[in-house]
Design a protein around this motif. Sequence first.
Motif, PDB file in Angstrom:
ATOM      1  N   GLU A 135      27.748  27.357  27.587  1.00  0.00           N
ATOM      2  CA  GLU A 135      27.687  27.708  26.161  1.00  0.00           C
ATOM      3  C   GLU A 135      28.604  28.901  25.876  1.00  0.00           C
ATOM      4  OE1 GLU A 135      25.788  25.975  23.618  1.00  0.00           O
ATOM      5  OE2 GLU A 135      26.072  24.623  25.321  1.00  0.00           O
TER       6      GLU A 135
ATOM      7  N   TYR B  47      23.072   9.550  30.045  1.00  0.00           N
ATOM      8  CA  TYR B  47      24.221  10.253  29.461  1.00  0.00           C
ATOM      9  C   TYR B  47      25.545   9.793  30.081  1.00  0.00           C
ATOM     10  CZ  TYR B  47      20.936  13.415  27.180  1.00  0.00           C
ATOM     11  OH  TYR B  47      19.936  13.940  26.389  1.00  0.00           O
TER      12      TYR B  47
ATOM     13  N   TYR C  35      23.767  26.271  32.221  1.00  0.00           N
ATOM     14  CA  TYR C  35      23.698  25.872  30.816  1.00  0.00           C
ATOM     15  C   TYR C  35      24.211  27.007  29.920  1.00  0.00           C
ATOM     16  CZ  TYR C  35      21.768  25.247  26.162  1.00  0.00           C
ATOM     17  OH  TYR C  35      21.637  25.168  24.795  1.00  0.00           O
TER      18      TYR C  35
ATOM     19  N   ALA D 188      23.470  17.029  28.463  1.00  0.00           N
ATOM     20  CA  ALA D 188      23.654  16.491  27.117  1.00  0.00           C
ATOM     21  C   ALA D 188      24.809  17.136  26.373  1.00  0.00           C
ATOM     22  CB  ALA D 188      22.363  16.652  26.311  1.00  0.00           C
ATOM     23  N   ARG D 189      25.128  18.386  26.705  1.00  0.00           N
ATOM     24  CA  ARG D 189      26.063  19.154  25.878  1.00  0.00           C
ATOM     25  C   ARG D 189      27.413  19.421  26.545  1.00  0.00           C
ATOM     26  NH1 ARG D 189      24.392  21.934  21.574  1.00  0.00           N
ATOM     27  NH2 ARG D 189      25.711  23.745  22.076  1.00  0.00           N
ATOM     28  N   ASN D 190      27.661  18.811  27.720  1.00  0.00           N
ATOM     29  CA  ASN D 190      28.874  19.173  28.444  1.00  0.00           C
ATOM     30  C   ASN D 190      29.560  17.974  29.097  1.00  0.00           C
ATOM     31  OD1 ASN D 190      28.951  22.296  28.424  1.00  0.00           O
ATOM     32  ND2 ASN D 190      26.831  21.821  28.944  1.00  0.00           N
TER      33      ASN D 190
ATOM     34  N   GLU E 286      19.597  19.798  28.929  1.00  0.00           N
ATOM     35  CA  GLU E 286      20.437  20.472  27.945  1.00  0.00           C
ATOM     36  C   GLU E 286      21.880  20.599  28.465  1.00  0.00           C
ATOM     37  OE1 GLU E 286      16.252  22.259  27.467  1.00  0.00           O
ATOM     38  OE2 GLU E 286      17.536  21.485  29.070  1.00  0.00           O
TER      39      GLU E 286
ATOM     40  N   LYS F 187      32.291  27.668  25.912  1.00  0.00           N
ATOM     41  CA  LYS F 187      32.612  26.830  24.752  1.00  0.00           C
ATOM     42  C   LYS F 187      32.729  27.673  23.485  1.00  0.00           C
ATOM     43  CE  LYS F 187      29.288  23.914  25.502  1.00  0.00           C
ATOM     44  NZ  LYS F 187      28.342  22.797  25.331  1.00  0.00           N
TER      45      LYS F 187
ATOM     46  N   ARG G 178      31.211  11.216  30.228  1.00  0.00           N
ATOM     47  CA  ARG G 178      31.229  12.673  30.437  1.00  0.00           C
ATOM     48  C   ARG G 178      31.300  13.043  31.913  1.00  0.00           C
ATOM     49  NH1 ARG G 178      26.811  14.876  27.269  1.00  0.00           N
ATOM     50  NH2 ARG G 178      27.223  13.002  26.076  1.00  0.00           N
TER      51      ARG G 178
END
Length: 210
Positions: free
Chosen positions: A90, A153, A86, A126-128, A123, A93, A157
Motif C-alpha cells: 500500500e 484471484y 500488505y 486481492a489488491r496486488n 487483502e 502504490k 495477477r
Amino acid sequence: MAKIGIYGSSFDPITNVHLWTASTVAHRKKLDRVIFLPSSNKRIDKKTKTDDRHRVEMIKLAIQNNPKFELDTYELQVLPGKQYTYYTMEYFKNKDKGDEVFFIMGADLLVDIAAGKWRFAEELIARNQFIIMARNGVDMLGTIAHSALLRNYDDGRFQLLDKGLAMEISSTYIREELARGGEPRYLLPEECYRYIKEQGIYAESDRELE
C-alpha cells in the motif's frame, strides 16, 4: 507509467543470486525499476541479527552500478503492527501513484500464503500483482489450483517465472561459511565481501537463522 518490482528480503547478506534474480526479473518482465527492500527485524516470520546499517550498506555497495536498481528502507522504519507485506505494498502504490507495482517473491512464499501463514493474506492478494519465481520442488500452478484463496484471484495477477537455472545459494550458507572460516568470496559482490571482512560481520555462527 513505470513498471516497478518490489524485491523484499533480509539481504543478510545480499548475494550474487539476489542480483542475478533481480536482473532476470527486470529483463523478462520489462520492469523499469527494481526496489531492494531490506526486511524489518520486527517481522515475526524472518528475524535478522545483523545490524540494519550493515545490511543497508551492503545493498548500496551491491547495486551502485545498476541504474535500474534502487534501495528503499521503508520496512526498517515502520511501526510495530505495520510490518506486513500488505501495508508495504500500500505504501509503494501510494508513493508511486500511476505506476504499475509488482511484488516479487519466490514460489516458497506462495506456498506459505496458501497455507495461511501470512497476515492480511486475502487483502494482499486481492489488491496486488505478483511476479513469482520458481523454486525447486514447488508446483506453482498446483499451489494456486489447490488454494481457494489463490485460485479465486487467478485472473492474471500471478506472473509465474522460471528463471531457467537452479541458483539457490542462500545467505544462510554464506553466513555459516564465514563463521566457520570458509571462503564464499565469489558468491557475493566483491565490494560486499570486502565490507564484511573489514567490519568483522558474521564472525560468529548464526546457524539458527533461516
